[in-house]
Design an enzyme around this catalytic site. Structure first.
Site, mmCIF file in Angstrom:
data_model
loop_
_atom_site.group_PDB
_atom_site.id
_atom_site.type_symbol
_atom_site.label_atom_id
_atom_site.label_comp_id
_atom_site.label_asym_id
_atom_site.label_seq_id
_atom_site.Cartn_x
_atom_site.Cartn_y
_atom_site.Cartn_z
ATOM 1 N N PHE A 122 -20.519 -0.627 -31.952
ATOM 2 C CA PHE A 122 -19.063 -0.569 -32.060
ATOM 3 C C PHE A 122 -18.388 -0.137 -30.769
ATOM 4 O O PHE A 122 -17.213 -0.433 -30.561
ATOM 5 C CB PHE A 122 -18.664 0.426 -33.169
ATOM 6 C CG PHE A 122 -18.813 1.882 -32.787
ATOM 7 C CD1 PHE A 122 -17.794 2.559 -32.142
ATOM 8 C CD2 PHE A 122 -19.970 2.582 -33.081
ATOM 9 C CE1 PHE A 122 -17.922 3.899 -31.776
ATOM 10 C CE2 PHE A 122 -20.119 3.917 -32.728
ATOM 11 C CZ PHE A 122 -19.092 4.577 -32.075
ATOM 12 N N LYS B 33 -24.330 -10.781 -34.045
ATOM 13 C CA LYS B 33 -24.031 -9.905 -35.177
ATOM 14 C C LYS B 33 -23.403 -8.644 -34.608
ATOM 15 O O LYS B 33 -24.080 -7.706 -34.206
ATOM 16 C CB LYS B 33 -25.307 -9.568 -35.951
ATOM 17 C CG LYS B 33 -25.093 -9.184 -37.430
ATOM 18 C CD LYS B 33 -24.221 -7.975 -37.674
ATOM 19 C CE LYS B 33 -24.891 -6.672 -37.341
ATOM 20 N NZ LYS B 33 -23.984 -5.489 -37.655
ATOM 21 N N GLU C 124 -19.741 -4.001 -37.655
ATOM 22 C CA GLU C 124 -18.754 -4.262 -38.699
ATOM 23 C C GLU C 124 -17.567 -3.311 -38.604
ATOM 24 O O GLU C 124 -16.582 -3.468 -39.339
ATOM 25 C CB GLU C 124 -19.403 -4.162 -40.079
ATOM 26 C CG GLU C 124 -19.993 -2.825 -40.447
ATOM 27 C CD GLU C 124 -21.428 -2.632 -39.972
ATOM 28 O OE1 GLU C 124 -22.136 -1.802 -40.577
ATOM 29 O OE2 GLU C 124 -21.837 -3.291 -38.986
ATOM 30 N N ARG C 125 -17.612 -2.327 -37.693
ATOM 31 C CA ARG C 125 -16.501 -1.384 -37.563
ATOM 32 C C ARG C 125 -15.328 -1.971 -36.774
ATOM 33 O O ARG C 125 -14.179 -1.591 -36.999
ATOM 34 C CB ARG C 125 -16.985 -0.096 -36.879
ATOM 35 C CG ARG C 125 -18.051 0.649 -37.662
ATOM 36 C CD ARG C 125 -18.499 1.880 -36.919
ATOM 37 N NE ARG C 125 -19.628 2.541 -37.573
ATOM 38 C CZ ARG C 125 -20.251 3.607 -37.082
ATOM 39 N NH1 ARG C 125 -19.847 4.136 -35.942
ATOM 40 N NH2 ARG C 125 -21.268 4.150 -37.732
ATOM 41 N N CYS D 216 -22.699 5.085 -24.240
ATOM 42 C CA CYS D 216 -24.096 5.426 -23.971
ATOM 43 C C CYS D 216 -24.283 5.867 -22.524
ATOM 44 O O CYS D 216 -25.295 6.455 -22.181
ATOM 45 C CB CYS D 216 -25.011 4.248 -24.298
ATOM 46 S SG CYS D 216 -24.793 2.823 -23.226
ATOM 47 N N GLU E 150 -28.250 13.138 -29.386
ATOM 48 C CA GLU E 150 -27.026 12.527 -28.875
ATOM 49 C C GLU E 150 -25.862 12.847 -29.811
ATOM 50 O O GLU E 150 -25.911 12.555 -31.006
ATOM 51 C CB GLU E 150 -27.219 11.013 -28.772
ATOM 52 C CG GLU E 150 -26.050 10.273 -28.169
ATOM 53 C CD GLU E 150 -26.330 8.781 -28.028
ATOM 54 O OE1 GLU E 150 -25.854 8.174 -27.069
ATOM 55 O OE2 GLU E 150 -27.029 8.220 -28.900
#
Length: 500
Positions: free
Chosen positions: A148, A172, A175-176, A280, A382
């Site tokens: 996301f 793919k 979905e957020r 990240c 994290e």
């Protein structure tokens, strides 16, 4: 309410009754619903990809590059609308959303040079009358599973090289925040890409597993958390696929006593708190060398952090916006609580932040910890939020060891004026990407992106020539054109050929 569907064979395609909620992070309200696909949706995409990919692979590289050129122009023409759409679903400020898109376009620019990148090798006269050459050919059908936090950049990092190399690609996305990936696919088709070469299927774990198990998909690229990256790598590899899976991070910034502390503070505020820390390549751990350096850094950091402006994505003066979901906000707050319970000193606490007029939004203020210890769980894991942890090191070797021993090895930075210290650090540190007075060392598009240890699974990095290698297979041809008839009555044909 707005419905977000798949993009299959060049058209919007709905699936079954399963849907997911897409929130507005600034208001906390549901703004759309996205289809959560099943294996049958993936199968339709695979059929379309199988139909279109052979012809696309036969298109010469410069013509494929022209489609990417047109795509780049279309994205640039739609930059404002794309950035606003991205910010509305992710929560990052619009200026940061533009950077998300631009860093993806940098890879598209690199891919416009694909004719040069696909050149093979040739040896004339490897043996008597024998020449040897190699060629790079597409894998066939590839897939990308993206997170996301960069809904434009990371998809372009994946589908740009894959498509340029002659593959069909099934994306793919998270979905957020699924709208921008759909829009990118639409713009690619508008640029002249044949239907079936870039498709988007939405979903959750069910769709991920369908991708990993489908025998027609030859390569899968993934970016996300390390546990899922390891799962994707293991399951995909077990199914015979080529897999690159990028995982989590806990990037360290080592501050030497000779560093320019004012610059370090400015760099840390952007690298630790930009995009609400949902990167990240964020810099959530600062490692000052020596207590004198740590005390001086802390003295400058606290007022700088307290001056940060948290606002809605459309606020041009905001340094960062809300986090992506209420669940993620709660997770960050839990990690802050755990850090306090473990004995770290919470110098700045962002948990009570409320943005007036947006009380239901997913906002969280910046937090700063000092005296964090390597044994603490909040240090080992994290957090992925606007939280900066200070781990004090007595000397250079101790600071180096912190980054070396951590389970993640994505990025690291050192701040110093000493060239020898910087060179020594860059050479020895066991981390995939290193910044020297650069807080977020994301490589430019013609280099490659990838971490070590639990930050990366697989043999190839993202984009650059590593991306070209991942999305292609090498075929080597050994050829001979004899001058006359082969001699008869010889046993040489039964021996392993040599080039003597």
């Amino acid at each position: 309410m707005r419905q977000i569907s798949h993009v299959i064979a060049g058209a919007s395609a709905s699936s079954g009754t399963r849907t997911g909620e897409v929130f507005s992070p600034a208001s906390g309200e549901v703004q759309a619903r996205v289809s959560l696909g099943v294996a049958a949706d993936l199968e339709r995409a695979v059929v379309a990809a199988r139909t279109a990919q052979p012809a696309w692979a036969r298109v010469n590289p410069q013509r494929r590059a022209r489609v990417l050129f047109r795509f780049k122009e279309l994205v640039e023409a739609n930059m404002d609308a794309l950035a606003e759409l991205l910010a509305s679903e992710h929560g990052k400020v619009v200026a940061d959303a533009r950077g998300d898109i631009q860093r993806g376009l940098d890879v598209i620019e690199f891919c416009c040079g694909i004719p040069h990148a696909l050149k093979g090798e040739y040896t004339q006269g490897a043996g008597p009358g024998i020449d040897v050459y190699s060629m790079r050919q597409p894998v066939g059908i590839g897939a990308g599973i993206t997170p996301f936090n960069f809904p434009a950049m990371i998809p372009m990092w994946m589908f740009g090289p894959a498509i340029a190399c002659g593959n069909a690609f099934i994306l793919k996305p998270s979905e957020r925040d699924p709208s921008v990936p759909n829009r990118l696919a639409e713009l690619m088709i508008e640029a002249g890409l044949p239907e079936g070469i870039l498709q988007v299927v939405h979903g959750d774990k069910e769709m991920v597993d369908a991708i990993l198990d489908h025998p027609a998909i030859g390569a899968v690229s993934f970016v996300g958390s390390s546990d899922i990256a390891q799962y994707v790598y293991a399951r995909g590899a077990a199914a015979g696929k080529r897999v690159q899976a990028m995982g989590g991070a806990k990037n360290h910034g080592v501050v030497m006593p000779d560093a320019d502390l004012d610059q370090v503070v400015a760099d840390l505020c952007g690298a630790a708190f930009g995009s609400a820390g949902e990167r990240c390549m964020a810099l959530p751990v600062v490692v000052p060398v020596g207590d004198r350096t740590a005390d001086a850094l802390r003295e400058r950091l606290v007022p700088a952090i307290e001056a940060l402006r948290v606002g809605v994505p459309g606020d041009p003066d905001a340094h960062y916006g809300p986090v992506v979901t209420a669940i993620h906000k709660k997770r960050i707050e839990t990690w802050i609580r755990i850090g306090v319970e473990e004995g770290a000193e919470l110098v700045v606490d962002g948990r009570d932040f409320i943005l007036q007029g947006h009380e239901n939004g997913f906002f969280i203020g910046p937090s700063l910890f000092d005296h964090v210890k390597p044994a603490m769980e909040s240090y080992r894991e994290e957090i992925f939020g606007p939280v900066l942890q200070m781990v004090r090191a007595p000397d250079f070797e101790s600071a180096l060891a912190l980054a070396d021993r951590h389970q993640y090895g994505n990025g690291v930075a050192i701040f110093t004026r000493n060239g020898h210290a910087a060179r020594e650090f860059a050479s020895r540190v066991q981390v995939g990407m290193v910044g020297i007075n650069v807080p977020i060392p994301v490589p430019v598009a013609y280099h490659s992106f990838g971490g070590w240890k639990r930050s990366g699974f697989g043999d190839h990095n993202q984009h650059g020539m590593e991306g070209v290698r991942f999305w292609t297979r090498v075929k080597t041809v050994t050829q001979r054109w004899p001058d006359g008839m082969a001699p008869t009555g010889t046993t040489d044909a039964f021996l392993i050929p040599t080039m003597d």
